[in-house]
Design a protein around this motif. Structure first.
Motif, PDB file in Angstrom:
ATOM      1  N   TRP A  67       0.755  -1.036   0.131  1.00  0.00           N
ATOM      2  CA  TRP A  67      -0.144  -0.027  -0.107  1.00  0.00           C
ATOM      3  C   TRP A  67       0.738   1.186   0.000  1.00  0.00           C
ATOM      4  O   TRP A  67       0.545   2.268  -0.633  1.00  0.00           O
ATOM      5  CB  TRP A  67      -0.948   0.052   1.065  1.00  0.00           C
ATOM      6  N   THR A  68       1.962   1.134   0.824  1.00  0.00           N
ATOM      7  CA  THR A  68       2.721   2.371   0.879  1.00  0.00           C
ATOM      8  C   THR A  68       3.516   2.744  -0.674  1.00  0.00           C
ATOM      9  O   THR A  68       3.649   3.873  -0.930  1.00  0.00           O
ATOM     10  CB  THR A  68       3.993   2.200   1.692  1.00  0.00           C
ATOM     11  N   ALA A  69       3.821   1.558  -1.415  1.00  0.00           N
ATOM     12  CA  ALA A  69       4.345   1.507  -2.624  1.00  0.00           C
ATOM     13  C   ALA A  69       3.384   2.336  -3.743  1.00  0.00           C
ATOM     14  O   ALA A  69       3.754   3.111  -4.328  1.00  0.00           O
ATOM     15  CB  ALA A  69       5.014   0.352  -3.026  1.00  0.00           C
TER      16      ALA A  69
ATOM     17  N   LEU B  37       1.109   6.711  -6.758  1.00  0.00           N
ATOM     18  CA  LEU B  37       0.000   7.722  -7.048  1.00  0.00           C
ATOM     19  C   LEU B  37       0.438   9.290  -6.564  1.00  0.00           C
ATOM     20  O   LEU B  37      -0.005  10.059  -7.273  1.00  0.00           O
ATOM     21  CB  LEU B  37      -1.210   7.241  -6.249  1.00  0.00           C
ATOM     22  N   ALA B  38       1.349   9.363  -5.580  1.00  0.00           N
ATOM     23  CA  ALA B  38       1.729  10.758  -5.260  1.00  0.00           C
ATOM     24  C   ALA B  38       2.723  11.343  -6.404  1.00  0.00           C
ATOM     25  O   ALA B  38       2.390  12.598  -6.949  1.00  0.00           O
ATOM     26  CB  ALA B  38       2.482  10.661  -4.021  1.00  0.00           C
ATOM     27  N   VAL B  39       3.436  10.473  -7.239  1.00  0.00           N
ATOM     28  CA  VAL B  39       4.245  11.064  -8.095  1.00  0.00           C
ATOM     29  C   VAL B  39       3.388  11.491  -9.211  1.00  0.00           C
ATOM     30  O   VAL B  39       3.492  12.400 -10.068  1.00  0.00           O
ATOM     31  CB  VAL B  39       5.104  10.194  -8.182  1.00  0.00           C
ATOM     32  N   ILE B  40       2.379  10.663  -9.681  1.00  0.00           N
ATOM     33  CA  ILE B  40       1.576  10.872 -10.923  1.00  0.00           C
ATOM     34  C   ILE B  40       0.774  12.230 -10.572  1.00  0.00           C
ATOM     35  O   ILE B  40       0.535  12.714 -11.335  1.00  0.00           O
ATOM     36  CB  ILE B  40       0.477   9.591 -11.069  1.00  0.00           C
ATOM     37  N   PHE B  41       0.374  12.208  -9.274  1.00  0.00           N
ATOM     38  CA  PHE B  41      -0.512  13.428  -8.894  1.00  0.00           C
ATOM     39  C   PHE B  41       0.472  14.758  -9.048  1.00  0.00           C
ATOM     40  O   PHE B  41      -0.011  15.492  -9.626  1.00  0.00           O
ATOM     41  CB  PHE B  41      -1.152  13.266  -7.360  1.00  0.00           C
ATOM     42  N   ALA B  42       1.452  14.686  -8.598  1.00  0.00           N
ATOM     43  CA  ALA B  42       2.446  15.729  -8.650  1.00  0.00           C
ATOM     44  C   ALA B  42       2.878  15.918 -10.047  1.00  0.00           C
ATOM     45  O   ALA B  42       2.769  17.296 -10.717  1.00  0.00           O
ATOM     46  CB  ALA B  42       3.699  15.508  -7.826  1.00  0.00           C
ATOM     47  N   MET B  43       2.944  15.070 -11.081  1.00  0.00           N
ATOM     48  CA  MET B  43       3.239  15.597 -12.228  1.00  0.00           C
ATOM     49  C   MET B  43       2.373  15.982 -13.097  1.00  0.00           C
ATOM     50  O   MET B  43       2.364  16.640 -13.837  1.00  0.00           O
ATOM     51  CB  MET B  43       3.901  14.092 -12.930  1.00  0.00           C
ATOM     52  N   LEU B  44       1.064  15.625 -12.827  1.00  0.00           N
ATOM     53  CA  LEU B  44      -0.078  16.046 -13.444  1.00  0.00           C
ATOM     54  C   LEU B  44      -0.723  17.744 -13.057  1.00  0.00           C
ATOM     55  O   LEU B  44      -1.096  18.261 -13.924  1.00  0.00           O
ATOM     56  CB  LEU B  44      -1.424  15.259 -13.392  1.00  0.00           C
ATOM     57  N   PHE B  45      -0.639  17.807 -11.823  1.00  0.00           N
ATOM     58  CA  PHE B  45      -1.334  19.003 -11.370  1.00  0.00           C
ATOM     59  C   PHE B  45      -0.318  20.013 -10.791  1.00  0.00           C
ATOM     60  O   PHE B  45      -0.821  21.200 -10.291  1.00  0.00           O
ATOM     61  CB  PHE B  45      -2.228  18.479 -10.054  1.00  0.00           C
TER      62      PHE B  45
END
Length: 78
Positions: free
Chosen positions: A61-63, A68-76
């Motif tokens: 779950w941590t991975a 997801l945090a990296v994807i969110f940071a890249m998109l927004f």
């Protein structure tokens, strides 16, 4: 420097008597790495190639949250 096969063998430390053992998943006995069947409990030793086998749930779950945090940071984050 020109390496030949004979020169290379002088630097490599190999021990032909060295054997590796793994733990039987059924009974916990130490068996040779290349055995197909445990000599103690006579169960087949199946080696999984799945990288998630044996990992705790929180690790997975941590991975996933990190990805997801990296994807969110890249998109927004612009």
């Amino acid at each position: 420097m020109n390496w030949e096969d004979d020169d290379y063998e002088d630097y490599v430390e190999t021990d032909p008597d060295e054997t590796f053992s793994v733990t039987c998943p059924n009974c916990g006995a130490d068996v040779y790495e290349d055995c197909e069947m445990c000599p103690i409990c006579h169960e087949y030793i199946i080696r999984s190639t799945n990288p998630l086998v044996g990992k705790p749930d929180w690790y997975i779950w941590t991975a996933l949250l990190g990805i997801l945090a990296v994807i969110f940071a890249m998109l927004f984050v612009i």
